[in-house]
Design a protein around this motif. Structure first.
Motif, PDB file in Angstrom:
ATOM      1  N   ARG A 113      11.915  -2.636  -6.051  1.00 52.46           N
ATOM      2  CA  ARG A 113      11.256  -1.749  -5.094  1.00 52.46           C
ATOM      3  C   ARG A 113      10.477  -0.635  -5.796  1.00 52.46           C
ATOM      4  O   ARG A 113       9.565  -0.047  -5.216  1.00 52.46           O
ATOM      5  N   GLU A 114      10.819  -0.360  -7.061  1.00 53.50           N
ATOM      6  CA  GLU A 114      10.075   0.643  -7.827  1.00 53.50           C
ATOM      7  C   GLU A 114       8.835   0.059  -8.485  1.00 53.50           C
ATOM      8  O   GLU A 114       8.035   0.792  -9.071  1.00 53.50           O
ATOM      9  N   GLY A 115       8.676  -1.249  -8.419  1.00 50.16           N
ATOM     10  CA  GLY A 115       7.524  -1.894  -9.032  1.00 50.16           C
ATOM     11  C   GLY A 115       7.781  -2.379 -10.439  1.00 50.16           C
ATOM     12  O   GLY A 115       6.838  -2.746 -11.155  1.00 50.16           O
ATOM     13  N   ARG A 116       9.036  -2.438 -10.859  1.00 50.83           N
ATOM     14  CA  ARG A 116       9.373  -2.951 -12.186  1.00 50.83           C
ATOM     15  C   ARG A 116       9.367  -4.474 -12.154  1.00 50.83           C
ATOM     16  O   ARG A 116       9.927  -5.093 -11.234  1.00 50.83           O
ATOM     17  N   SER A 157       0.233  -2.040 -10.627  1.00 49.54           N
ATOM     18  CA  SER A 157      -0.074  -0.634 -10.334  1.00 49.54           C
ATOM     19  C   SER A 157      -0.951  -0.493  -9.097  1.00 49.54           C
ATOM     20  O   SER A 157      -0.786   0.450  -8.309  1.00 49.54           O
ATOM     21  N   TYR A 158      -1.865  -1.433  -8.884  1.00 49.31           N
ATOM     22  CA  TYR A 158      -2.716  -1.366  -7.688  1.00 49.31           C
ATOM     23  C   TYR A 158      -1.936  -1.767  -6.437  1.00 49.31           C
ATOM     24  O   TYR A 158      -2.190  -1.232  -5.353  1.00 49.31           O
ATOM     25  N   LEU A 159      -1.002  -2.703  -6.564  1.00 45.46           N
ATOM     26  CA  LEU A 159      -0.177  -3.055  -5.421  1.00 45.46           C
ATOM     27  C   LEU A 159       0.649  -1.859  -4.956  1.00 45.46           C
ATOM     28  O   LEU A 159       0.886  -1.674  -3.756  1.00 45.46           O
ATOM     29  N   LEU A 160       1.075  -1.024  -5.888  1.00 51.43           N
ATOM     30  CA  LEU A 160       1.942   0.100  -5.564  1.00 51.43           C
ATOM     31  C   LEU A 160       1.190   1.305  -5.009  1.00 51.43           C
ATOM     32  O   LEU A 160       1.826   2.218  -4.458  1.00 51.43           O
ATOM     33  N   ARG A 161      -0.108   1.336  -5.130  1.00 50.54           N
ATOM     34  CA  ARG A 161      -0.862   2.517  -4.699  1.00 50.54           C
ATOM     35  C   ARG A 161      -0.717   2.748  -3.195  1.00 50.54           C
ATOM     36  O   ARG A 161      -1.123   1.911  -2.391  1.00 50.54           O
ATOM     37  N   ASP A 162      -0.136   3.891  -2.844  1.00 50.31           N
ATOM     38  CA  ASP A 162       0.036   4.263  -1.432  1.00 50.31           C
ATOM     39  C   ASP A 162       0.676   3.142  -0.630  1.00 50.31           C
ATOM     40  O   ASP A 162       0.343   2.915   0.534  1.00 50.31           O
ATOM     41  N   ASN A 163       1.607   2.431  -1.253  1.00 50.73           N
ATOM     42  CA  ASN A 163       2.213   1.266  -0.609  1.00 50.73           C
ATOM     43  C   ASN A 163       3.711   1.278  -0.860  1.00 50.73           C
ATOM     44  O   ASN A 163       4.181   1.774  -1.891  1.00 50.73           O
ATOM     45  N   THR A 164       4.454   0.760   0.073  1.00 50.91           N
ATOM     46  CA  THR A 164       5.889   0.562  -0.069  1.00 50.91           C
ATOM     47  C   THR A 164       6.153  -0.923  -0.248  1.00 50.91           C
ATOM     48  O   THR A 164       5.667  -1.744   0.526  1.00 50.91           O
TER      49      THR A 164
END
Length: 299
Positions: A155-158, A241-248
């Protein structure tokens, strides 16, 4: 080390670890991300956590090939990237220009742009595992598989693992108008992942994965292509990194990283075909292809 899920008698999914010599060990967790969280809580990598478990255990008597595999995790969301390889850019240009060779379109801009193309691909209910049926869209006449490396994310994008993905695509619908992309990409049974998750800490270089796609028709191989993740235009961390931008995102989100293997332009999948996608070190994702029949696909 790979992680799988298989069905035991009675139909209950079992989480298991597969060693490099193909021995299978049952794990106590119900799903892969539960394993990752428990390892984090103990300050260990998932690999170290698993090694501690299997060091005092025995493998199951069944061979890996004897097990009925299911999706290695039930990903609440599957996202996908487009035009991350030069071959994909060229194929999209061909579709968008009605078959003109060496034509340039906005896909060239996407390929060169700072921002990558990322789109929503699937949900757990629309995603199938190894051996399960993929379905052709009934209003498309030009459909292909898209073999891709999938990133399994916390969920943190790791990035916690790698899997094999099939991003089924309707070339005619997308080529007609790029605004039709969701319809060209997303329908019931349009995505498969599996057969395993390769733990990230066991992969020295994710840009050296070799990908092979084979398509069989009436028992005969009619298409085969290969590529390497080393041909990726973008870095994996950049895509995440782009998937995580302003996204949950959710634990176990899968991000497909784009395809570099496109069947010949005159080819389309047909009812009864079978698609095999192999990524060395992860496994072979094999799925039959079926035509849509109203009411036949479970939600």
């Amino acid at each position: 080390m790979r992680i799988i899920r298989f069905l035991q008698s009675g139909g209950t999914p079992i989480l298991a670890a597969v060693t490099d010599d193909s021995r299978v060990y049952r794990l106590p967790q119900n799903d892969f991300m539960e394993l990752v969280r428990e390892a984090d809580e103990e300050g260990k990598t998932p690999l170290a956590w698993i090694q501690g478990i299997i060091s005092s255990g025995e493998p199951i008597p069944e061979m890996l090939e004897e097990l009925e595999l299911v999706v290695p995790l039930e990903a609440a969301e599957v996202w996908a990237c487009g035009v991350t390889y030069e071959r994909s850019r060229d194929a999209r240009n061909y579709e968008a220009t009605g078959g003109k060779l060496d034509a340039s379109t906005f896909y060239d801009k996407v390929y060169e742009a700072q921002r990558p193309e990322i789109f929503f691909k699937s949900t757990a209910a629309r995603t199938v595992g190894p051996g399960r049926d993929l379905y052709l869209r009934s209003d498309s006449n030009w459909q292909i598989p898209e073999p891709e490396l999938g990133l399994v994310l916390s969920r943190e994008g790791r990035i916690v693992g790698y899997t094999v993905g099939n991003d089924m695509s309707c070339r005619d619908i997308e080529g007609e108008n790029p605004l039709y992309l969701p319809q060209a990409k997303m329908w019931k049974g349009s995505c498969s992942i599996g057969p395993a998750i390769r733990l990230v800490e066991t992969v020295e270089d994710p840009y050296s994965f070799q990908i092979v796609c084979r398509i069989f028709r009436e028992g005969e191989k009619v298409v085969e292509g290969s590529a390497s993740t080393g041909q990726l235009k973008r870095k994996l961390d950049e895509l995440v990194s782009y998937l995580l931008r302003d996204n949950t995102i959710f634990d176990g989100t899968v991000l497909l990283t784009g395809t570099c293997i496109v069947p010949p332009d005159e080819f389309t999948l047909l009812d009864g075909d079978r698609v095999e996608i192999e990524i060395e070190g992860i496994g072979v994702l094999s799925n039959p292809v079926k035509s849509q029949v109203a009411g036949s696909i479970p939600v």
